[in-house]
Design a protein around this motif. Structure first.
Motif, short mmCIF file in Angstrom:
data_model
loop_
_atom_site.label_atom_id
_atom_site.label_comp_id
_atom_site.label_asym_id
_atom_site.label_seq_id
_atom_site.Cartn_x
_atom_site.Cartn_y
_atom_site.Cartn_z
N PRO A 74 4.21 2.87 -16.79
CA PRO A 74 5.31 1.93 -16.57
C PRO A 74 5.56 0.97 -17.74
O PRO A 74 6.65 0.42 -17.87
CB PRO A 74 4.89 1.17 -15.31
N LEU A 75 4.56 0.76 -18.57
CA LEU A 75 4.67 -0.14 -19.73
C LEU A 75 3.92 0.45 -20.91
O LEU A 75 2.88 1.10 -20.72
CB LEU A 75 4.07 -1.52 -19.41
N LEU A 77 11.35 -2.81 -15.12
CA LEU A 77 10.69 -2.50 -13.86
C LEU A 77 11.47 -3.09 -12.68
O LEU A 77 12.37 -3.91 -12.86
CB LEU A 77 9.25 -3.03 -13.88
N LEU A 78 11.10 -2.67 -11.49
CA LEU A 78 11.80 -3.07 -10.27
C LEU A 78 10.98 -4.07 -9.46
O LEU A 78 9.75 -4.06 -9.51
CB LEU A 78 12.05 -1.84 -9.39
N TRP A 97 3.03 1.35 -9.51
CA TRP A 97 3.06 -0.10 -9.35
C TRP A 97 2.28 -0.71 -10.51
O TRP A 97 1.43 -0.07 -11.11
CB TRP A 97 2.51 -0.55 -8.01
N VAL A 98 2.60 -1.97 -10.81
CA VAL A 98 1.97 -2.68 -11.92
C VAL A 98 1.63 -4.10 -11.48
O VAL A 98 2.49 -4.81 -10.95
CB VAL A 98 2.92 -2.77 -13.14
N ASP A 108 4.10 -9.11 -5.03
CA ASP A 108 3.62 -9.67 -6.30
C ASP A 108 3.48 -8.60 -7.39
O ASP A 108 3.02 -8.90 -8.48
CB ASP A 108 2.30 -10.40 -6.10
N LEU A 109 3.87 -7.39 -7.09
CA LEU A 109 3.77 -6.29 -8.05
C LEU A 109 5.14 -5.92 -8.60
O LEU A 109 6.17 -6.23 -8.01
CB LEU A 109 3.16 -5.05 -7.38
N HIS A 110 5.13 -5.24 -9.74
CA HIS A 110 6.33 -4.63 -10.31
C HIS A 110 6.25 -3.13 -10.01
O HIS A 110 5.15 -2.59 -9.86
CB HIS A 110 6.38 -4.82 -11.83
#
Length: 125
Positions: free
Chosen positions: A71-72, A114-115, A15-16, A6-8
């Protein structure tokens, strides 16, 4: 390797978790394992703005120091103060209590950079 679906994830091993326009950010179990025992975490001040992929802090392990990459793009709205006293939480629990910062996301479209968990796993095999 533990990778909640459930994470990016970023290529820089963060992780996000996204809820509305708020993102919780931490480092992955892979990064934590590569670094070894984390002994110090340097986090930014609340209200500081960062662009995607900009350095926002660092983690120090026994033998190395590693930069943390945002990440963002967004504004820091909370930091995990507990890590300043107990940085080893990142080693034992990187996806829950080991989170680093929470940000107010500037542009949700950046999540396209993101992945997924699967993509991140392939990148690190």
């Amino acid at each position: 390797m533990e990778l909640p679906k459930d994470l990016h994830y970023s290529k820089e091993h963060t992780w996000v978790h996204i809820e509305n326009k708020t993102a919780t950010v931490g480092i992955t179990a892979f990064a934590q394992k590569e670094l070894g025992e984390i002994v110090y975490v340097d986090l930014p001040n609340v209200n500081h703005n960062f662009k995607q992929d900009e350095v926002f802090g660092s983690v120090e392990a026994i033998k190395t120091v590693s930069d943390l990459f945002m990440p963002l793009s967004g504004k820091i709205i909370e930091t995990n103060e507990q890590l300043l006293k107990e940085p080893t939480i990142v080693n034992s629990n990187p996806f829950d209590n080991g989170w680093m910062v929470k940000i107010e996301i500037e542009d949700l479209r950046e999540t396209e950079n993101l992945l997924t968990a699967e993509q991140y796993a392939q990148l690190n095999n």
